[in-house]
Design a protein around this motif. Structure first.
Motif, PDB file in Angstrom:
ATOM      1  N   THR A 168      -7.663   2.559   8.579  1.00  0.00           N
ATOM      2  CA  THR A 168      -6.233   2.530  10.306  1.00  0.00           C
ATOM      3  C   THR A 168      -5.810   4.191  10.532  1.00  0.00           C
ATOM      4  O   THR A 168      -5.762   4.408  11.785  1.00  0.00           O
ATOM      5  CB  THR A 168      -5.404   1.539   9.623  1.00  0.00           C
ATOM      6  OG1 THR A 168      -5.973   0.291   9.145  1.00  0.00           O
ATOM      7  CG2 THR A 168      -4.406   1.110  11.261  1.00  0.00           C
ATOM      8  N   ASP A 189      -7.580   7.488   0.637  1.00  0.00           N
ATOM      9  CA  ASP A 189      -5.922   6.814   1.198  1.00  0.00           C
ATOM     10  C   ASP A 189      -4.571   7.902   0.640  1.00  0.00           C
ATOM     11  O   ASP A 189      -4.082   7.922   2.342  1.00  0.00           O
ATOM     12  CB  ASP A 189      -5.843   5.997   0.193  1.00  0.00           C
ATOM     13  CG  ASP A 189      -5.978   4.404   0.344  1.00  0.00           C
ATOM     14  OD1 ASP A 189      -6.047   4.291   1.463  1.00  0.00           O
ATOM     15  OD2 ASP A 189      -5.723   3.781  -0.611  1.00  0.00           O
ATOM     16  N   ARG A 202      -3.329   9.390   4.781  1.00  0.00           N
ATOM     17  CA  ARG A 202      -1.622   8.858   4.691  1.00  0.00           C
ATOM     18  C   ARG A 202      -1.100  10.339   4.581  1.00  0.00           C
ATOM     19  O   ARG A 202       0.441  10.155   5.154  1.00  0.00           O
ATOM     20  CB  ARG A 202      -1.478   7.933   3.914  1.00  0.00           C
ATOM     21  CG  ARG A 202      -1.774   6.393   4.090  1.00  0.00           C
ATOM     22  CD  ARG A 202      -1.673   5.753   3.355  1.00  0.00           C
ATOM     23  NE  ARG A 202      -2.827   5.060   3.325  1.00  0.00           N
ATOM     24  CZ  ARG A 202      -2.411   3.257   3.984  1.00  0.00           C
ATOM     25  NH1 ARG A 202      -0.401   2.847   3.172  1.00  0.00           N
ATOM     26  NH2 ARG A 202      -2.656   2.155   4.127  1.00  0.00           N
ATOM     27  N   GLY A 261       0.734  -1.334   0.212  1.00  0.00           N
ATOM     28  CA  GLY A 261       0.262   0.312   0.321  1.00  0.00           C
ATOM     29  C   GLY A 261       0.929   1.261   0.404  1.00  0.00           C
ATOM     30  O   GLY A 261       2.395   1.547   0.111  1.00  0.00           O
ATOM     31  N   ARG A 318     -13.829   2.398  -1.412  1.00  0.00           N
ATOM     32  CA  ARG A 318     -13.482   1.729  -0.487  1.00  0.00           C
ATOM     33  C   ARG A 318     -12.294   2.364  -0.038  1.00  0.00           C
ATOM     34  O   ARG A 318     -11.460   2.540  -0.466  1.00  0.00           O
ATOM     35  CB  ARG A 318     -12.769  -0.021  -0.017  1.00  0.00           C
ATOM     36  CG  ARG A 318     -13.875  -0.548  -0.515  1.00  0.00           C
ATOM     37  CD  ARG A 318     -13.012  -1.919   0.056  1.00  0.00           C
ATOM     38  NE  ARG A 318     -14.543  -2.649  -0.183  1.00  0.00           N
ATOM     39  CZ  ARG A 318     -15.418  -2.916  -0.868  1.00  0.00           C
ATOM     40  NH1 ARG A 318     -15.606  -2.431  -1.813  1.00  0.00           N
ATOM     41  NH2 ARG A 318     -16.862  -3.799  -0.587  1.00  0.00           N
ATOM     42  N   ALA A 319     -11.906   2.259   1.490  1.00  0.00           N
ATOM     43  CA  ALA A 319     -10.473   3.457   2.098  1.00  0.00           C
ATOM     44  C   ALA A 319     -10.323   2.161   2.963  1.00  0.00           C
ATOM     45  O   ALA A 319     -10.720   1.836   3.627  1.00  0.00           O
ATOM     46  CB  ALA A 319     -10.465   4.524   2.072  1.00  0.00           C
ATOM     47  N   ASP A 320      -8.319   2.423   3.590  1.00  0.00           N
ATOM     48  CA  ASP A 320      -8.620   1.837   4.387  1.00  0.00           C
ATOM     49  C   ASP A 320      -8.045   2.774   6.344  1.00  0.00           C
ATOM     50  O   ASP A 320      -8.054   4.132   5.388  1.00  0.00           O
ATOM     51  CB  ASP A 320      -6.662   1.527   4.718  1.00  0.00           C
ATOM     52  CG  ASP A 320      -5.776   0.904   5.573  1.00  0.00           C
ATOM     53  OD1 ASP A 320      -6.026   1.132   6.498  1.00  0.00           O
ATOM     54  OD2 ASP A 320      -5.095   0.063   5.608  1.00  0.00           O
ATOM     55  N   SER A 344     -10.746   6.214  -4.665  1.00  0.00           N
ATOM     56  CA  SER A 344      -9.964   5.562  -2.749  1.00  0.00           C
ATOM     57  C   SER A 344      -9.029   5.552  -2.737  1.00  0.00           C
ATOM     58  O   SER A 344      -8.416   6.070  -1.595  1.00  0.00           O
ATOM     59  CB  SER A 344     -10.324   3.096  -3.193  1.00  0.00           C
ATOM     60  OG  SER A 344     -11.933   3.454  -3.004  1.00  0.00           O
ATOM     61  N   SER A 345      -8.301   5.344  -4.065  1.00  0.00           N
ATOM     62  CA  SER A 345      -6.920   5.519  -3.693  1.00  0.00           C
ATOM     63  C   SER A 345      -6.571   7.168  -3.353  1.00  0.00           C
ATOM     64  O   SER A 345      -5.292   7.810  -2.429  1.00  0.00           O
ATOM     65  CB  SER A 345      -5.916   5.742  -5.491  1.00  0.00           C
ATOM     66  OG  SER A 345      -6.765   6.617  -6.165  1.00  0.00           O
TER      67      SER A 345
END
Ligand SMILES: [Zn+2]
Ligand SMILES: [Zn+2]
Length: 412
Positions: free
Chosen positions: A337, A312, A316, A290, A333-335, A308-309
């Motif tokens: 975290t 992200d 980040r 990733g 979608r995305a992470d 989604s990118s």
């Protein structure tokens, strides 16, 4: 009868469009598009306060393309009524007089106090909230925050969060629509159609910048440089004292415009993390898989790619405790975290509203549309009959060096 482009429900076309996405050029404007050119009955005014509007220009928005390509979420399915005429970025002229509002209130705009004459050029605030629906105001409409209306499925017209998603009102991609007094903003003669058609997306940008609550001296990144990203940049420069605005842009023309609109720095997506590491003196970390991320980073990020990118990258590169604004319809979608670990604030910004001083974002956007260097932002205009070319052009806009593609619904 009224010539219109109509979006209709077709399970097979939906699945085909979703499978192909935006990946095969021409496919979505070809045989699998759930869109057709039809003669529909002219939309009827459902109640007092509604008038007929003749669209002069109507934009193609990223959310329209997401709907056409089956990329938007099923979440929206109860918030629309089919079949509908798309088109929520509209400049048009009134075919009927607009009567003054029965209860204009002390700080109502002149158009609500005095009404508007047939022939007046107007821009449309597409949100179909309590006033338009003839129901008593929900808590949000009572506060003037119509984009948050809780009653967009009831009242005089079929469900539909906006004009352009409602079966009864018509939309900008047709020769007639009907609109309620609350949706109409008169524009000055000095504002040409090609700028006026940008008022709605500019009002959305004004709203998302207000939602971001940026303090003087803060650092900002705008991820994406299509219409949403570039208009966010314009709004940031006119409404905030951000110290720096870095724009992440994929295409040459987008890079030129970002520089012209006042970006501090313009970077390609694959260089963005590194550039922001340097400018914010952050630590760069490389996960096993990733995108790289920062410890440290900018104060506020705007996600303006719809991918989604893009989300992200925004998550980040924001510092701990920073804010990420979803300026457009988000990708699937995305992470999340970093939201948890870095204690980020994730802020949505849908449609438009008003300032804390109760100045409408549309009024702010009309002033911006008059003053900003927007010549050439409308890259192409098509008659309805050439809709396949128009949709193709809009899908490939970034790559083709185009920004906003529009319909001129009255032209042959
Ligand atoms: Zn839009
Ligand atoms: Zn409401």
């Amino acid at each position: 009868m009224s010539l219109s482009l109509e979006l209709y429900r077709s399970r097979s076309r939906y699945l085909a469009a979703k499978a192909v996405g935006g990946r095969i050029p021409g496919a979505l404007a070809g045989p699998i598009a759930p869109l057709r050119l039809v003669n529909r009955d002219e939309p009827r005014t459902p109640a007092a306060g509604w008038v007929r509007v003749r669209p002069r220009l109507a934009g193609i928005c990223g959310s329209d393309l997401a709907t056409l390509s089956g990329q938007s979420s099923f979440y929206f399915s109860p918030l629309v009524s089919m079949p509908f005429v798309p088109g929520h970025e509209v400049v048009g002229e009134l075919l009927d007089d607009v009567a003054p509002a029965p209860d204009p209130g002390p700080d109502a705009p002149a158009s609500r106090r005095d009404g508007l004459a047939a022939g007046t050029r107007v821009v449309l605030d597409p949100v179909l909230s309590c006033g338009a629906r003839g129901v008593g105001p929900c808590r949000w409409c009572a506060e003037g925050q119509r984009s948050r209306c809780d009653r967009v499925t009831v009242g005089h017209v079929s469900p539909g969060l906006q004009t352009g998603y409602c079966a009864d009102t018509g939309g900008g991609w047709g020769r007639r629509l009907v609109a309620h007094r609350d949706q109409l903003h008169a524009i000055p003669d000095t504002l040409p159609d090609k700028r006026a058609v940008l008022v709605e997306p500019l009002a959305c940008a004004v709203h998302s910048v207000r939602r971001a609550g940026i303090e003087p001296g803060q650092s900002v990144v705008v991820v994406g440089a299509g219409t949403v990203g570039l208009f966010t940049l314009l709004a940031l420069r006119s409404l905030t004292q951000a110290a720096s605005v870095t724009v992440v842009a994929k295409h040459d023309r987008q890079r030129e415009l970002a520089a012209a609109f006042g970006a501090t720095d313009v970077v390609a997506p694959d260089r963005a993390v590194n550039a922001l590491r340097r400018s914010s003196r952050a630590f760069l970390l490389h996960p096993e898989r990733g995108t790289d991320f920062l410890l440290g980073g900018v104060d506020v990020a705007f996600e303006a790619t719809g991918a989604s990118s893009g989300l992200d990258l925004a998550l980040r590169t924001v510092r701990a405790g920073g804010r990420v604004v979803l300026a457009g319809l988000p990708g699937a979608r995305a992470d999340l975290t970093p939201v948890w670990y870095r204690e980020l604030e994730l802020v949505g910004a849908y449609a438009s509203g008003q300032s804390p001083e109760r100045v409408s974002d549309f009024d702010t956007a009309i002033a911006m549309a008059t003053e900003a260097p927007l010549d050439g932002v409308v890259s192409a205009t098509y008659p309805l009959q050439r809709w396949r070319e128009a949709i193709d052009h809009a899908f490939a806009a970034g790559r083709l060096g185009a920004l906003k593609v529009t319909f001129a619904p009255q032209e042959e």
